[in-house]
Design a protein around this motif. Structure first.
Motif, mmCIF file in Angstrom:
data_model
loop_
_atom_site.group_PDB
_atom_site.id
_atom_site.type_symbol
_atom_site.label_atom_id
_atom_site.label_comp_id
_atom_site.label_asym_id
_atom_site.label_seq_id
_atom_site.Cartn_x
_atom_site.Cartn_y
_atom_site.Cartn_z
ATOM 1 N N SER A 114 -0.208 -1.703 0.898
ATOM 2 C CA SER A 114 1.114 -1.071 0.939
ATOM 3 C C SER A 114 1.931 -1.448 -0.291
ATOM 4 C CB SER A 114 1.826 -1.564 2.202
ATOM 5 O OG SER A 114 3.208 -1.360 2.109
ATOM 6 N N ILE A 115 2.940 -0.620 -0.575
ATOM 7 C CA ILE A 115 3.907 -0.956 -1.635
ATOM 8 C C ILE A 115 4.674 -2.215 -1.266
ATOM 9 C CG2 ILE A 115 4.205 1.360 -2.562
ATOM 10 C CD1 ILE A 115 6.813 1.520 -0.803
ATOM 11 N N ALA A 116 4.520 -2.691 -0.029
ATOM 12 C CA ALA A 116 5.203 -3.909 0.413
ATOM 13 C C ALA A 116 4.683 -5.165 -0.294
ATOM 14 C CB ALA A 116 5.052 -4.070 1.922
ATOM 15 N N VAL A 117 3.559 -5.049 -1.015
ATOM 16 C CA VAL A 117 3.044 -6.247 -1.725
ATOM 17 C C VAL A 117 3.924 -6.599 -2.923
ATOM 18 C CG1 VAL A 117 0.610 -6.003 -1.081
ATOM 19 C CG2 VAL A 117 1.445 -4.841 -3.139
ATOM 20 N N PHE A 118 4.763 -5.650 -3.352
ATOM 21 C CA PHE A 118 5.554 -5.890 -4.562
ATOM 22 C C PHE A 118 6.853 -6.621 -4.232
ATOM 23 C CE2 PHE A 118 3.039 -2.012 -5.624
ATOM 24 C CZ PHE A 118 2.248 -2.604 -6.594
ATOM 25 N N SER A 119 7.573 -6.979 -5.312
ATOM 26 C CA SER A 119 8.829 -7.718 -5.139
ATOM 27 C C SER A 119 9.686 -7.507 -6.379
ATOM 28 C CB SER A 119 8.532 -9.209 -4.982
ATOM 29 O OG SER A 119 7.823 -9.669 -6.128
ATOM 30 N N LYS A 120 10.854 -8.093 -6.399
ATOM 31 C CA LYS A 120 11.787 -7.883 -7.522
ATOM 32 C C LYS A 120 11.159 -8.245 -8.867
ATOM 33 C CE LYS A 120 15.958 -7.255 -5.193
ATOM 34 N NZ LYS A 120 17.034 -7.754 -4.400
#
Ligand code: SER
Length: 309
Positions: A114-120
């Motif tokens: 998911s795109i949830a693996v990314f962060s700021k």
């Protein structure tokens, strides 16, 4: 020759769309812990708790499974309500599928990241394939942990696991528990004629894609020779970007009456930690793939699906 394909979590957001596509050419064994009579009737859905490794192994043996699509998971917003249980479920279902697949008939596994693996730290305005990732949600942490496991199994040639980092998926099935759910819930509310309370602020940009594009890319990824695959963890993928404000306006411009009240809640913080745009050049190149549905086509198609159901 037809392949025998096992799907876990088949009652969820993605399951039924993958079943519809995969049954065209394969024997599909669809399983979930939620076995509604409708799904039993439509897909011959069987009960299987992917947390039970012994049972997963029994299914693999009984049906001589060639490939597994593992969808058993708890989505981002719901996962925050019970972080440790969600981390355990999301990672253990996958680890069990891996354990049960080693030294078995299983040749390939598909697993959705998911795109949830990314962060700021990932440069959210345009996220490249290989960047710093420090997810701030438990869902993102569980996805990233599994990506590391995938990388390990692939680079050591222990199993062939293929994976894509999905953005918000737009379909006629209400996901439940996701941060990007507004995209489907707004369409749902056209039908129910209820005012929609949107938990995401009007100008928040998030990447989205039509479920058929997600399914096509995944099935294509599973069909190419391993040597064509240049990513050992999960591929970025993308189609279009939108905001809740734009999505609502597009719906209204198509002649529907939809009232929306924007009341951002805890999901806003999650959305703010996710990409606004994704660089997916690698998957387009490796699979010779591109999305068929743009923003408008996606909206029209899903509205049409809704009125048919
Ligand atoms: N659509 C998912 C969610 O919102 C992200 O993968 O949780």
């Amino acid at each position: 020759m037809k392949k025998n394909i096992l799907i876990t979590g088949a009652s969820g957001q993605l399951g039924q769309f993958f079943i519809d596509k995969l049954v065209e050419k394969n024997n599909v064994i669809s399983t979930d812990i939620n076995v509604s009579p409708r799904l039993i009737k439509k897909y011959d859905l069987k009960f299987l708790d992917a947390l039970n490794e012994v049972k997963v192994r029994k299914f693999i043996e009984k049906y001589h499974i060639d490939e597994i699509y593992n969808f058993a998971s708890i989505l981002s917003a719901k996962a925050e309500k019970n972080p440790l249980k969600s981390f355990q479920l999301n990672t253990n279902c996958f680890l069990n599928v891996i354990k049960a697949s080693i030294s078995s008939s299983v040749k390939k596994i598909f697993w959705p990241s998911s795109i949830a693996v990314f962060s700021k730290e990932s440069n959210l305005n345009y996220v490249q394939q290989d960047v710093i990732m420090n997810p701030t949600t438990i869902y993102g942490a569980s996805k990233l942990a599994c990506e590391k496991v995938i990388n390990y199994f692939n680079i050591n040639g222990l199993l062939d696991i293929r994976s894509i980092r999905f953005p918000g998926i737009v379909s006629s099935s209400t996901p439940g528990g996701g941060t990007t759910d507004y995209i489907v819930e707004m369409i749902n509310n056209i039908k129910s004629k209820k005012k929609y309370i949107c938990p995401i602020s009007p100008n928040t940009i998030l990447p989205m894609m039509h479920v058929n594009d997600a399914v096509d890319a995944s099935v294509k990824l599973m069909s190419v020779p391993r040597k064509n695959i240049n990513i050992n963890n999960s591929y970025n993928i993308s189609s279009f970007e939108t905001t809740p404000y734009e999505w609502k306006n597009l719906i209204c411009q198509m002649g529907y009456n939809l009232e929306v009240d924007f009341q951002p809640d805890f999901r806003q913080k999650i959305a703010d930690s996710w990409p606004r745009k994704i660089d997916d050049e690698q998957i387009r190149k490796d699979l010779n793939w591109k999305p068929k549905f743009n923003k408008i086509k996606t909206l029209k198609s899903v509205i049409e699906d809704y009125s048919l159901t």
